[in-house]
Design a protein around this motif. Structure first.
Motif, mmCIF file in Angstrom:
data_model
loop_
_atom_site.group_PDB
_atom_site.id
_atom_site.type_symbol
_atom_site.label_atom_id
_atom_site.label_comp_id
_atom_site.label_asym_id
_atom_site.label_seq_id
_atom_site.Cartn_x
_atom_site.Cartn_y
_atom_site.Cartn_z
ATOM 1 N N THR A 52 5.252 1.635 1.273
ATOM 2 C CA THR A 52 6.693 1.876 1.307
ATOM 3 C C THR A 52 6.998 3.363 1.193
ATOM 4 O O THR A 52 7.819 3.902 1.940
ATOM 5 C CB THR A 52 7.386 1.119 0.160
ATOM 6 O OG1 THR A 52 7.159 -0.284 0.321
ATOM 7 C CG2 THR A 52 8.880 1.387 0.161
ATOM 8 N N SER A 53 6.316 4.035 0.264
ATOM 9 C CA SER A 53 6.530 5.472 0.074
ATOM 10 C C SER A 53 6.130 6.253 1.317
ATOM 11 O O SER A 53 6.816 7.194 1.726
ATOM 12 C CB SER A 53 5.720 5.968 -1.131
ATOM 13 O OG SER A 53 6.111 5.306 -2.307
ATOM 14 N N THR A 106 18.619 -1.447 3.893
ATOM 15 C CA THR A 106 17.905 -0.317 3.302
ATOM 16 C C THR A 106 16.422 -0.389 3.644
ATOM 17 O O THR A 106 15.919 -1.425 4.099
ATOM 18 C CB THR A 106 18.068 -0.323 1.775
ATOM 19 O OG1 THR A 106 17.494 -1.543 1.254
ATOM 20 C CG2 THR A 106 19.532 -0.257 1.383
ATOM 21 N N SER A 110 1.128 -2.021 -1.402
ATOM 22 C CA SER A 110 2.449 -2.266 -0.831
ATOM 23 C C SER A 110 3.424 -1.164 -1.227
ATOM 24 O O SER A 110 4.218 -0.684 -0.413
ATOM 25 C CB SER A 110 2.979 -3.626 -1.302
ATOM 26 O OG SER A 110 4.286 -3.848 -0.827
ATOM 27 N N SER A 111 3.349 -0.735 -2.495
ATOM 28 C CA SER A 111 4.218 0.335 -2.979
ATOM 29 C C SER A 111 3.909 1.649 -2.273
ATOM 30 O O SER A 111 4.814 2.393 -1.881
ATOM 31 C CB SER A 111 4.040 0.494 -4.491
ATOM 32 O OG SER A 111 4.809 1.562 -4.976
ATOM 33 N N GLU A 165 8.743 5.880 4.046
ATOM 34 C CA GLU A 165 9.928 6.687 3.761
ATOM 35 C C GLU A 165 9.675 8.151 4.099
ATOM 36 O O GLU A 165 10.547 8.834 4.643
ATOM 37 C CB GLU A 165 10.318 6.529 2.292
ATOM 38 C CG GLU A 165 10.855 5.136 1.952
ATOM 39 C CD GLU A 165 11.120 4.961 0.470
ATOM 40 O OE1 GLU A 165 10.711 5.854 -0.308
ATOM 41 O OE2 GLU A 165 11.728 3.942 0.091
ATOM 42 N N ASP A 202 11.289 -3.526 4.118
ATOM 43 C CA ASP A 202 9.919 -3.796 3.669
ATOM 44 C C ASP A 202 9.792 -5.206 3.102
ATOM 45 O O ASP A 202 8.806 -5.904 3.351
ATOM 46 C CB ASP A 202 9.498 -2.773 2.611
ATOM 47 C CG ASP A 202 9.220 -1.402 3.216
ATOM 48 O OD1 ASP A 202 8.943 -1.341 4.425
ATOM 49 O OD2 ASP A 202 9.287 -0.402 2.487
ATOM 50 N N GLU A 203 10.795 -5.642 2.337
ATOM 51 C CA GLU A 203 10.759 -6.991 1.762
ATOM 52 C C GLU A 203 10.751 -8.048 2.866
ATOM 53 O O GLU A 203 9.948 -8.987 2.834
ATOM 54 C CB GLU A 203 11.970 -7.205 0.851
ATOM 55 C CG GLU A 203 11.880 -6.479 -0.478
ATOM 56 C CD GLU A 203 13.094 -6.744 -1.352
ATOM 57 O OE1 GLU A 203 14.022 -7.440 -0.883
ATOM 58 O OE2 GLU A 203 13.119 -6.254 -2.494
ATOM 59 N N LYS A 260 14.018 -0.478 1.547
ATOM 60 C CA LYS A 260 13.402 -1.459 0.652
ATOM 61 C C LYS A 260 13.589 -2.874 1.183
ATOM 62 O O LYS A 260 12.655 -3.690 1.156
ATOM 63 C CB LYS A 260 14.014 -1.341 -0.744
ATOM 64 C CG LYS A 260 13.408 -2.303 -1.755
ATOM 65 C CD LYS A 260 14.047 -2.147 -3.128
ATOM 66 C CE LYS A 260 13.447 -3.129 -4.124
ATOM 67 N NZ LYS A 260 14.077 -3.004 -5.466
ATOM 68 N N LEU A 261 14.785 -3.176 1.681
ATOM 69 C CA LEU A 261 15.052 -4.508 2.218
ATOM 70 C C LEU A 261 14.207 -4.764 3.465
ATOM 71 O O LEU A 261 13.677 -5.869 3.651
ATOM 72 C CB LEU A 261 16.540 -4.653 2.556
ATOM 73 C CG LEU A 261 16.959 -5.982 3.198
ATOM 74 C CD1 LEU A 261 16.605 -7.156 2.293
ATOM 75 C CD2 LEU A 261 18.455 -5.979 3.509
ATOM 76 N N LYS A 299 23.715 1.563 0.915
ATOM 77 C CA LYS A 299 23.653 0.654 -0.223
ATOM 78 C C LYS A 299 24.275 -0.700 0.112
ATOM 79 O O LYS A 299 25.365 -0.778 0.666
ATOM 80 C CB LYS A 299 24.385 1.276 -1.414
ATOM 81 C CG LYS A 299 24.238 0.481 -2.697
ATOM 82 C CD LYS A 299 24.896 1.191 -3.864
ATOM 83 C CE LYS A 299 24.729 0.389 -5.150
ATOM 84 N NZ LYS A 299 25.362 1.059 -6.308
#
Length: 236
Positions: A213-214, A18, A209-210, A217, A23-24, A20-21, A14
């Motif tokens: 990401t999944s 991460t 995009s979502s 992961e 991917d961004e 998510k970061l 955290k």
């Protein structure tokens, strides 16, 4: 970025690097290339603009390289253009993460690499073909040479001509093609064309995009459990 996260102890978690970061940052980098494919300097400027954007705080905003105006992708610049004085920055990129990823950004913004991006050429066709291969012979499952070769041969046909190529393969193998098989191949190819047209919409891009990401992961979780089965230099 995922490799450096895995190799550097304590870099994940955290508030740090991460999934998510990652991917961004990857999306921002890709957009910087595609939006400025006519100029190396513009590409490099926007690449670092996205990094500075992530480092910005209320006390030290670093948006000088971000595009200005109401239509800017930079929320701070957009707030400035619309007179929004209540804008608050999100928690910034930690200095630990910044120091770790800076060398990667330097490598990804060299003249040699960016020159190859001039004109906006992409690898989408190759990536789509690879996805067809890996669908039949997943990276997470060990496959022998014969299985992989067969997957490649079939994928070439599907990639170029759709499932109609599978029917030609069946004919060559003297396999009877029934009406259900024929209808399935034709209808699937028609759906594929319609899907391709629909995938160009903005809503589809966000959903894709979502999903990506999944999937990443899930792949990473699989690798953590079973280990990497495919990758550059893995057999060295």
């Amino acid at each position: 970025l995922r490799n450096i996260k895995k190799q550097t102890k304590g870099l994940g978690g955290k508030g740090k690097l991460t999934g998510k970061l990652i991917d961004e940052l990857s999306i921002y980098y890709g957009l910087a290339i595609r939006r400025n494919h006519d100029s190396i300097e513009k590409m490099r400027n926007e690449i670092y603009a996205t990094l500075d954007h992530k480092l910005s705080t209320d006390d030290k905003p670093k948006h000088d390289k971000c595009p200005r105006g109401e239509n800017s992708w930079c929320s701070w610049q957009k707030a400035q253009a619309t007179g929004n004085s209540n804008y608050k920055h999100k928690p910034p990129l930690s200095q630990e993460v910044f120091k770790a990823i800076s060398p990667i950004y330097e490598q990804l913004s060299t003249d040699e690499l960016l020159t190859r991006c001039l004109g906006g050429y992409t690898q989408n066709s190759n990536e789509s073909f690879n996805a067809t291969v890996w669908f039949m012979a997943p990276k997470s499952t060990s496959s022998g040479k014969h299985v992989l070769d067969t997957a490649v041969y079939i994928s070439v046909g599907i990639f170029n001509d759709g499932l109609s190529s599978v029917m030609r393969l069946m004919q060559n193998l003297s396999i009877t093609i029934g009406p259900n098989c024929f209808n399935f191949c034709v209808e699937t190819d028609e759906r594929r064309i319609k899907f391709s047209e629909r995938s160009l919409t903005d809503a589809a891009k966000v959903a894709r995009s979502s999903l990506k990401t999944s999937r990443k992961e899930a792949e990473q979780a699989n690798i953590d459990i079973h280990g990497q089965m495919y990758g550059a230099g893995i057999a060295d």
